[in-house]
Design a protein around this motif. Structure first.
Motif, PDB file in Angstrom:
ATOM      1  N   ASN A 117       0.835  -1.204   0.000  1.00 18.99           N
ATOM      2  CA  ASN A 117       0.000   0.000   0.000  1.00 18.99           C
ATOM      3  C   ASN A 117       0.866   1.249   0.000  1.00 18.99           C
ATOM      4  O   ASN A 117       1.318   1.718   1.036  1.00 18.99           O
ATOM      5  CB  ASN A 117      -0.933  -0.025   1.220  1.00 18.99           C
ATOM      6  CG  ASN A 117      -1.865   1.170   1.271  1.00 18.99           C
ATOM      7  OD1 ASN A 117      -1.697   2.060   2.092  1.00 18.99           O
ATOM      8  ND2 ASN A 117      -2.844   1.228   0.393  1.00 18.99           N
ATOM      9  N   LYS A 118       1.124   1.802  -1.204  1.00 16.47           N
ATOM     10  CA  LYS A 118       2.029   2.943  -1.279  1.00 16.47           C
ATOM     11  C   LYS A 118       1.430   4.193  -0.675  1.00 16.47           C
ATOM     12  O   LYS A 118       2.133   5.079  -0.218  1.00 16.47           O
ATOM     13  CB  LYS A 118       2.492   3.166  -2.715  1.00 16.47           C
ATOM     14  CG  LYS A 118       1.409   3.329  -3.734  1.00 16.47           C
ATOM     15  CD  LYS A 118       1.936   3.075  -5.145  1.00 16.47           C
ATOM     16  CE  LYS A 118       1.842   1.620  -5.506  1.00 16.47           C
ATOM     17  NZ  LYS A 118       2.552   1.192  -6.673  1.00 16.47           N
ATOM     18  N   GLU A 119       0.071   4.251  -0.651  1.00 14.47           N
ATOM     19  CA  GLU A 119      -0.586   5.448  -0.119  1.00 14.47           C
ATOM     20  C   GLU A 119      -0.269   5.656   1.359  1.00 14.47           C
ATOM     21  O   GLU A 119      -0.332   6.784   1.855  1.00 14.47           O
ATOM     22  CB  GLU A 119      -2.102   5.357  -0.337  1.00 14.47           C
ATOM     23  CG  GLU A 119      -2.513   5.418  -1.805  1.00 14.47           C
ATOM     24  CD  GLU A 119      -2.449   4.074  -2.533  1.00 14.47           C
ATOM     25  OE1 GLU A 119      -1.979   3.077  -1.938  1.00 14.47           O
ATOM     26  OE2 GLU A 119      -2.869   4.017  -3.701  1.00 14.47           O
ATOM     27  N   ILE A 149       6.361  -4.743  -0.442  1.00 14.82           N
ATOM     28  CA  ILE A 149       5.912  -5.749  -1.422  1.00 14.82           C
ATOM     29  C   ILE A 149       5.841  -5.144  -2.826  1.00 14.82           C
ATOM     30  O   ILE A 149       5.956  -5.854  -3.815  1.00 14.82           O
ATOM     31  CB  ILE A 149       4.557  -6.358  -0.993  1.00 14.82           C
ATOM     32  CG1 ILE A 149       4.775  -7.325   0.174  1.00 14.82           C
ATOM     33  CG2 ILE A 149       3.883  -7.095  -2.149  1.00 14.82           C
ATOM     34  CD1 ILE A 149       3.523  -8.015   0.665  1.00 14.82           C
ATOM     35  N   ASP A 150       5.676  -3.823  -2.902  1.00 14.12           N
ATOM     36  CA  ASP A 150       5.709  -3.162  -4.207  1.00 14.12           C
ATOM     37  C   ASP A 150       6.975  -3.654  -4.928  1.00 14.12           C
ATOM     38  O   ASP A 150       8.062  -3.674  -4.337  1.00 14.12           O
ATOM     39  CB  ASP A 150       5.763  -1.642  -3.968  1.00 14.12           C
ATOM     40  CG  ASP A 150       5.177  -0.848  -5.118  1.00 14.12           C
ATOM     41  OD1 ASP A 150       4.908  -1.432  -6.178  1.00 14.12           O
ATOM     42  OD2 ASP A 150       4.989   0.372  -4.937  1.00 14.12           O
ATOM     43  N   SER A 151       6.845  -4.090  -6.192  1.00 16.24           N
ATOM     44  CA  SER A 151       7.953  -4.802  -6.839  1.00 16.24           C
ATOM     45  C   SER A 151       9.229  -3.968  -6.914  1.00 16.24           C
ATOM     46  O   SER A 151      10.332  -4.497  -6.729  1.00 16.24           O
ATOM     47  CB  SER A 151       7.535  -5.247  -8.247  1.00 16.24           C
ATOM     48  OG  SER A 151       7.265  -4.126  -9.059  1.00 16.24           O
ATOM     49  N   GLU A 152       9.095  -2.660  -7.160  1.00 12.41           N
ATOM     50  CA  GLU A 152      10.283  -1.799  -7.268  1.00 12.41           C
ATOM     51  C   GLU A 152      11.006  -1.710  -5.931  1.00 12.41           C
ATOM     52  O   GLU A 152      12.233  -1.770  -5.863  1.00 12.41           O
ATOM     53  CB  GLU A 152       9.879  -0.388  -7.716  1.00 12.41           C
ATOM     54  CG  GLU A 152       9.315  -0.296  -9.123  1.00 12.41           C
ATOM     55  CD  GLU A 152       7.850  -0.718  -9.223  1.00 12.41           C
ATOM     56  OE1 GLU A 152       7.250  -1.100  -8.190  1.00 12.41           O
ATOM     57  OE2 GLU A 152       7.321  -0.691 -10.345  1.00 12.41           O
ATOM     58  N   HIS A 153      10.227  -1.531  -4.870  1.00 14.50           N
ATOM     59  CA  HIS A 153      10.828  -1.355  -3.541  1.00 14.50           C
ATOM     60  C   HIS A 153      11.370  -2.672  -3.014  1.00 14.50           C
ATOM     61  O   HIS A 153      12.358  -2.697  -2.285  1.00 14.50           O
ATOM     62  CB  HIS A 153       9.807  -0.706  -2.614  1.00 14.50           C
ATOM     63  CG  HIS A 153       9.285   0.567  -3.210  1.00 14.50           C
ATOM     64  ND1 HIS A 153       8.345   0.552  -4.213  1.00 14.50           N
ATOM     65  CD2 HIS A 153       9.636   1.860  -3.026  1.00 14.50           C
ATOM     66  CE1 HIS A 153       8.120   1.802  -4.611  1.00 14.50           C
ATOM     67  NE2 HIS A 153       8.889   2.607  -3.906  1.00 14.50           N
ATOM     68  N   MET A 186       1.605   8.519 -12.604  1.00 18.09           N
ATOM     69  CA  MET A 186       1.481   8.904 -11.199  1.00 18.09           C
ATOM     70  C   MET A 186       1.902   7.746 -10.297  1.00 18.09           C
ATOM     71  O   MET A 186       2.448   7.960  -9.210  1.00 18.09           O
ATOM     72  CB  MET A 186       0.050   9.341 -10.867  1.00 18.09           C
ATOM     73  CG  MET A 186      -0.141   9.757  -9.412  1.00 18.09           C
ATOM     74  SD  MET A 186       0.960  11.092  -8.890  1.00 18.09           S
ATOM     75  CE  MET A 186      -0.128  12.512  -9.067  1.00 18.09           C
ATOM     76  N   ASN A 187       1.653   6.515 -10.749  1.00 17.19           N
ATOM     77  CA  ASN A 187       2.087   5.368  -9.945  1.00 17.19           C
ATOM     78  C   ASN A 187       3.578   5.479  -9.636  1.00 17.19           C
ATOM     79  O   ASN A 187       4.005   5.234  -8.506  1.00 17.19           O
ATOM     80  CB  ASN A 187       1.785   4.065 -10.690  1.00 17.19           C
ATOM     81  CG  ASN A 187       2.146   2.851  -9.866  1.00 17.19           C
ATOM     82  OD1 ASN A 187       1.739   2.724  -8.715  1.00 17.19           O
ATOM     83  ND2 ASN A 187       2.949   1.959 -10.429  1.00 17.19           N
ATOM     84  N   LYS A 188       4.366   5.864 -10.624  1.00 20.53           N
ATOM     85  CA  LYS A 188       5.815   5.988 -10.400  1.00 20.53           C
ATOM     86  C   LYS A 188       6.101   7.165  -9.480  1.00 20.53           C
ATOM     87  O   LYS A 188       6.996   7.105  -8.629  1.00 20.53           O
ATOM     88  CB  LYS A 188       6.532   6.149 -11.743  1.00 20.53           C
ATOM     89  CG  LYS A 188       7.925   5.588 -11.786  1.00 20.53           C
ATOM     90  CD  LYS A 188       8.053   4.177 -11.243  1.00 20.53           C
ATOM     91  CE  LYS A 188       7.114   3.177 -11.899  1.00 20.53           C
ATOM     92  NZ  LYS A 188       7.268   1.809 -11.329  1.00 20.53           N
ATOM     93  N   LEU A 219       4.129   8.234  -7.074  1.00 21.21           N
ATOM     94  CA  LEU A 219       3.807   7.781  -5.712  1.00 21.21           C
ATOM     95  C   LEU A 219       4.922   6.874  -5.197  1.00 21.21           C
ATOM     96  O   LEU A 219       5.283   6.912  -4.018  1.00 21.21           O
ATOM     97  CB  LEU A 219       2.468   7.036  -5.697  1.00 21.21           C
ATOM     98  CG  LEU A 219       1.226   7.812  -6.157  1.00 21.21           C
ATOM     99  CD1 LEU A 219      -0.010   6.910  -6.115  1.00 21.21           C
ATOM    100  CD2 LEU A 219       0.985   9.056  -5.300  1.00 21.21           C
ATOM    101  N   GLU A 220       5.492   6.073  -6.098  1.00 20.29           N
ATOM    102  CA  GLU A 220       6.572   5.169  -5.684  1.00 20.29           C
ATOM    103  C   GLU A 220       7.864   5.915  -5.342  1.00 20.29           C
ATOM    104  O   GLU A 220       8.646   5.449  -4.507  1.00 20.29           O
ATOM    105  CB  GLU A 220       6.829   4.134  -6.781  1.00 20.29           C
ATOM    106  CG  GLU A 220       5.697   3.126  -6.862  1.00 20.29           C
ATOM    107  CD  GLU A 220       5.869   2.062  -7.932  1.00 20.29           C
ATOM    108  OE1 GLU A 220       5.068   1.122  -7.963  1.00 20.29           O
ATOM    109  OE2 GLU A 220       6.804   2.174  -8.747  1.00 20.29           O
ATOM    110  N   VAL A 221       8.091   7.061  -5.974  1.00 19.71           N
ATOM    111  CA  VAL A 221       9.242   7.895  -5.608  1.00 19.71           C
ATOM    112  C   VAL A 221       9.086   8.340  -4.146  1.00 19.71           C
ATOM    113  O   VAL A 221      10.034   8.261  -3.349  1.00 19.71           O
ATOM    114  CB  VAL A 221       9.351   9.124  -6.551  1.00 19.71           C
ATOM    115  CG1 VAL A 221      10.309  10.173  -5.989  1.00 19.71           C
ATOM    116  CG2 VAL A 221       9.795   8.686  -7.943  1.00 19.71           C
TER     117      VAL A 221
HETATM  118 MG    MG Z   1       5.184  -0.938  -8.258  1.00 24.20          MG
END
Ligand code: MG
Length: 363
Positions: A93-95, A114-118, A181-183, A185-187
């Motif tokens: 949950n990136k939010e 769990i977010d794949s990038e992180h 925007m997903n990226k 939020l991931e930043v």
């Molecule tokens: Mg991701």
């Protein structure tokens, strides 16, 4: 498995209740409790619902680990509850980080991404001291509109936006992947998870989605994590950490010899202004990222309802953010203030969407 939350997916939830016999389950609304009981007549456990149900599950005394796969701002309060209860939290949950990064920051030692990038960044940093990290490289597929012109984007439809090239995901995050925007939020998520300033977090558009992200260390060594674009990997990594488990059978392994070409390019912030907005909000502080997140959720919902155009999503967020800056940015809003800002941003987006002077054109 001692507790499960499933939103509205009663079919899947009832299968899992039979398989795991959890002590407690949660659904999104009270009206779903009776039909769920009908599906699993012998179930002896408790059925709870709504935001309160999620909170009850988050600090259930029987659990040690909480996996958060909620989409949106609704994930923040139960995540905090689980952290305060001393549990290990595995989160997609990136939010949580975008709206309340400063609130979860004291509990970082309990959190695994769990977010794949992180997850990829976490894997690259395994065994490295925090002082070794120089730069984070966050990869982005570029989404379905990577090669579209600014003019083509003006007429992008919901169906176009939901056609993601590499990942199968929910509707909100798929639209966020189309606006990039997903990226963004991931930043912000990476900033809080790995404690790096924004000018050392860089986005690489990588259309193959094979490199899931990476890091540059202070000695110039660059480490990147590769894998098939499949969420089984990051979920299993977090659940097994610090061990490594064998990948279950139907999940595909990466064929390294089959990789013909890996491309990397910088993101185009003129066509995808949401990236610029996310960096701006991140540098402004937590109240601005909470507003960014809420404005995005509201604008994406309007787009999915075909009430605004694709390009209006960024325009509505930018205007809402500008109004928030005029009202005054706060570095560390408490949970009540975050909810107030969240409400305000959603109302502002819906008010702006019905006005023409802002440049937004309702259908
Ligand atoms: Mg991701």
């Amino acid at each position: 498995v001692v507790a499960l939350a499933a939103g509205e997916n009663l079919e899947r939830l009832s299968e899992q209740m039979l398989e795991f016999q959890p002590q407690c389950v949660s659904v999104s609304r009270p009206e779903l409790i009776a039909p769920l009981r009908q599906r699993v007549p012998g179930y002896a456990g408790e059925i709870v619902c709504g935001a309160e149900g999620l909170l009850a599950l988050a600090d259930s005394p029987a659990s040690q680990t909480v996996i958060v796969g909620l989409v949106g701002m609704i994930g923040l309060a139960p995540t905090l509850k689980a952290l305060e209860a001393g549990k290990k939290v595995l989160t997609a949950n990136k939010e949580t980080f975008v709206a309340g990064g400063h609130l979860v920051a004291p509990y970082l030692a309990q959190i695994l991404p769990i977010d794949s990038e992180h997850s990829a960044i976490h894997q690259c940093l395994k065994g490295e001291p925090p002082s070794a990290l120089q730069t984070i490289y966050l990869t982005a597929s570029g989404g379905p509109f990577r090669t579209w012109s600014a003019q083509q984007l003006e007429s992008a439809t919901v169906a176009d936006a939901l056609r993601h090239p590499n990942w199968v995901m929910g509707r909100k995050i798929t639209v966020d992947s189309a606006t990039l925007m997903n990226k963004g939020l991931e930043v912000i998520e990476a900033h809080w998870l790995f404690g790096l300033p924004y000018d050392r977090i860089r986005i690489l558009v990588h259309p193959q989605s094979i490199v899931h992200s990476g890091v540059e260390l202070v000695d110039g060594s660059v480490l990147m994590q590769l894998g098939a674009p499949d969420m089984h990997g990051p979920i299993q990594y977090a659940m097994a950490y610090p061990d490594r488990l064998e990948l279950p059978d139907p999940v595909s392994r990466l064929d390294v010899l089959g990789l013909s070409q890996l491309q990397f390019e910088p993101p185009d912030t003129a066509r995808f202004p949401c990236i610029r907005l996310a960096y701006e909000a991140g540098r402004l502080g937590s109240s601005a990222t909470a507003v960014l997140n809420a404005a995005d959720e509201a604008a994406v919902a309007l787009f999915l309802a075909e009430q605004i155009r694709f390009v209006d999503i960024a325009r509505l967020i930018e205007e809402t953010l500008a109004r928030h800056v005029a009202n005054g940015v706060q570095p560390a809003p408490d949970l009540a203030e975050i909810y107030r800002l969240d409400d305000w941003a959603r109302q502002t987006v819906s008010a702006l969407a019905t006005q023409s002077p802002s440049g937004v054109h309702p259908r």
